[in-house]
Scaffold this active site. Structure first.
Site, PDB file in Angstrom:
ATOM      1  N   ARG A   9       0.852  -1.185   0.000  1.00 23.22           N
ATOM      2  CA  ARG A   9       0.000   0.000   0.000  1.00 23.22           C
ATOM      3  C   ARG A   9       0.890   1.238   0.000  1.00 23.22           C
ATOM      4  NH1 ARG A   9      -2.976  -0.369   5.323  1.00 23.22           N
ATOM      5  NH2 ARG A   9      -3.977   1.551   4.618  1.00 23.22           N
ATOM      6  N   ASP A  81      -4.296  -6.703   9.607  1.00 28.45           N
ATOM      7  CA  ASP A  81      -5.178  -6.401   8.463  1.00 28.45           C
ATOM      8  C   ASP A  81      -5.480  -7.636   7.607  1.00 28.45           C
ATOM      9  OD1 ASP A  81      -5.206  -3.697   9.090  1.00 28.45           O
ATOM     10  OD2 ASP A  81      -3.476  -3.239   7.818  1.00 28.45           O
ATOM     11  N   THR A 124     -11.154   6.826  18.582  1.00 28.53           N
ATOM     12  CA  THR A 124     -10.715   5.531  18.056  1.00 28.53           C
ATOM     13  C   THR A 124     -11.840   4.979  17.189  1.00 28.53           C
ATOM     14  OG1 THR A 124     -10.084   3.242  18.519  1.00 28.53           O
ATOM     15  CG2 THR A 124     -11.543   4.281  20.118  1.00 28.53           C
ATOM     16  N   SER A 126     -11.793   1.698  16.476  1.00 30.92           N
ATOM     17  CA  SER A 126     -11.713   0.259  16.729  1.00 30.92           C
ATOM     18  C   SER A 126     -12.756  -0.172  17.757  1.00 30.92           C
ATOM     19  CB  SER A 126     -10.296  -0.069  17.223  1.00 30.92           C
ATOM     20  OG  SER A 126     -10.306  -1.168  18.086  1.00 30.92           O
ATOM     21  N   ARG A 128     -12.759  -2.954  19.266  1.00 22.19           N
ATOM     22  CA  ARG A 128     -12.004  -3.606  20.349  1.00 22.19           C
ATOM     23  C   ARG A 128     -11.599  -2.587  21.405  1.00 22.19           C
ATOM     24  NH1 ARG A 128      -6.734  -3.418  21.372  1.00 22.19           N
ATOM     25  NH2 ARG A 128      -6.334  -2.360  19.404  1.00 22.19           N
ATOM     26  N   ARG A 129     -11.065  -1.453  20.955  1.00 23.13           N
ATOM     27  CA  ARG A 129     -10.653  -0.423  21.917  1.00 23.13           C
ATOM     28  C   ARG A 129     -11.868   0.190  22.609  1.00 23.13           C
ATOM     29  NH1 ARG A 129      -6.714   1.689  17.409  1.00 23.13           N
ATOM     30  NH2 ARG A 129      -4.856   0.466  17.858  1.00 23.13           N
ATOM     31  N   CYS A 239     -14.119  -7.433  11.477  1.00 19.37           N
ATOM     32  CA  CYS A 239     -14.067  -6.145  12.165  1.00 19.37           C
ATOM     33  C   CYS A 239     -15.363  -5.832  12.904  1.00 19.37           C
ATOM     34  CB  CYS A 239     -13.796  -5.036  11.159  1.00 19.37           C
ATOM     35  SG  CYS A 239     -12.070  -4.920  10.749  1.00 19.37           S
TER      36      CYS A 239
END
Length: 308
Positions: A9, A81, A124, A126, A128-129, A239
């Site tokens: 990338r 990823d 964030t 995420s 998860r966070r 995700c």
């Protein structure tokens, strides 16, 4: 083989990672290494949380197509990823030494998560966070934060957030540690599966390339990666599902800890397990099974039902 082409990338972090692997290969072998920059779907969609647009594979799909079409020889990925199911004919089997797996707390005004006052805005994107923050610090306000690392830090310095949380590994690699006030270790927040780990993807039948890159494999990182990826695979976590896992090697003993949560952080399942490092995959699977049997299966079903 005179020339090796790395697919990558174009983000600063991806280029740092690809150039790092390029320099190691050129140092070890008498080969010239080139980078081919490939724009992925994940790079094009910058304003929507990943969970809503299909998750992890968005950062690797186009690169994998170039690998299969033999336009590049290897790809260097951030392992967090990379989906657990790979396209037929491709393999990720080389893992260089892992960087710190933890998250980092960045702020201009505050020195730690514990210092943040009622209503402080934390950025964030995420899940998860988010769930781990909600669970421990319910007085905080959590807002979505997308964009590359530079963009996220700019939003912090402009005052859009009181604090933001990013992976420490990427910040270290880019030399961007100036606003890091706290390393959030696993007692406060379990990292993403394989956070800080690079993986090298190649064609399964390309033995020549495999011979060239094998020297990059780091034994401890391999065991930890196997356990964490097995955990992820068993939980079928994309995700959309808040989960995290960390494997730590102490001598021959592999300790694996992981969690799974609903989207609000109300049903939060945490487990840990340990065993011999040679059983890395088995340990990751067993840890996931423990969580599934204690209500994890229902949580996952409910999350995917909401998305339909």
């Amino acid at each position: 083989m005179e020339k090796l082409v790395i697919g990558t990338r174009g983000s600063k972090l991806a280029l740092w990672q690809a150039n790092y692997i390029k320099s190691l290969i050129e140092e070890k072998h008498n080969i010239s290494v080139e980078l081919k920059i490939i724009k992925t779907t994940g790079d094009k969609i910058l304003d929507t949380p990943l969970a809503k647009i299909g998750g992890k594979g968005l950062f690797v799909k186009e690169i994998e197509e170039e690998l299969l079409n033999k336009n590049v020889d290897i790809a260097v990925h951030s392992m967090k990823d990379v989906p657990v199911e790979l396209p037929n004919g491709l393999e990720v089997g080389v893992f260089p030494i892992r960087e710190e797996p933890f998250d980092a707390f960045l702020s201009l005004k505050y020195n730690s998560l514990q210092e943040l006052p009622e209503g402080a805005v934390v950025g964030t994107s995420s899940l998860r966070r988010k769930v781990q923050l909600i669970k421990k610090y319910p007085h905080l306000k959590i807002k979505d934060l997308r964009g590359n690392v530079d963009t996220r830090i700019r939003k912090l310095t402009e005052g859009q957030f009181d604090a933001i949380i990013l992976a420490k590994a990427g910040l270290k690699r880019l030399g961007l540690l100036e606003h890091v006030k706290q390393t959030i270790d696993d007692s406060l927040m379990i990292p993403a599966v394989c956070q800080g780990t690079l993986g090298i993807e190649y064609r399964e039948d390309d033995k020549k390339v495999q011979e060239i890159i094998n020297f990059l494999n780091h034994e401890e990182t391999v065991y930890r990666t196997k356990a964490e990826r097995a955990f992820l695979k068993k939980l079928e976590g994309g995700c959309q599902v808040p989960l995290g896992c960390l494997a730590i090697l102490d001598g021959n003993v592999l300790k694996v800890k992981g969690f799974l949560s609903d989207l609000k952080g109300e049903k939060f399942l945490y487990e840990e397990i340990e065993g011999d490092k040679s059983d890395a995959v088995k340990l990751g699977l067993q840890l996931a099974e423990k969580i599934l049997s204690k209500g994890g299966k229902k949580i996952i079903e409910e999350i995917y039902a909401q998305g339909d």
